[in-house]
Design a protein around this motif. Structure first.
Motif: not given
Length: 115
Positions: A18-26
Motif C-alpha cells: 500500500t505504501i509503495k503504491t501510494a508513494a509511486t502514485i504521489g
C-alpha cells in the motif's frame, strides 16, 4: 466482470505494498503537476546562457528563452538542441509523471487482486 471474495481478508494488501503504491502514485502526480516548473526553476538558478551570462541575472523573454535552451542542451549555435529541444523536454515531463502515476495505480491494482 465481477470479482467475488470469500472474506474481507482476501481483499487486503500488505501495508508495504500500500505504501509503495501510494508513494509511486504521489511521486508521479507531483512530477506531472510541478516537474516543468521545477525544471525551469533549476535552469534559472544554475544555468548559464550561451552568452556566458547567468540565467538568474536575466529577466523576461530573455530569461525564459535562455532557460528553455539550457534545458534543451544549450543554444543551437553552441551545438545544443536550443529552445525547440527545451520545449520538448518541458512537454515530456508531465507525460512521464503521469506514466509513473498510472504505473503505480496498475501495480496497486495487481497487488490488490493477486491471490
Amino acid at each position: 466482470m465481477v470479482c467475488k471474495f470469500a472474506n474481507v481478508n482476501d481483499i487486503q494488501m500488505k501495508k508495504s505494498e500500500t505504501i509503495k503504491t501510494a508513494a509511486t502514485i504521489g511521486t508521479g502526480t507531483g512530477i506531472a503537476l510541478g516537474g516543468s516548473s521545477a525544471a525551469m526553476g533549476l535552469a534559472t538558478a544554475v544555468g548559464t546562457a550561451s552568452t556566458g551570462t547567468a540565467i538568474s541575472s536575466l529577466s523576461g523573454a530573455a530569461a525564459t528563452s535562455a532557460a528553455t535552451a539550457w534545458l534543451g542542451g544549450g543554444a543551437l549555435a553552441a551545438g545544443g538542441g536550443g529552445v525547440a529541444a527545451g520545449t520538448a523536454v518541458l512537454a515530456a515531463i508531465p507525460v512521464v509523471g503521469a506514466g509513473i502515476a498510472v504505473a503505480g495505480a496498475i501495480y496497486g491494482a495487481y497487488q490488490f487482486f493477486k491471490k
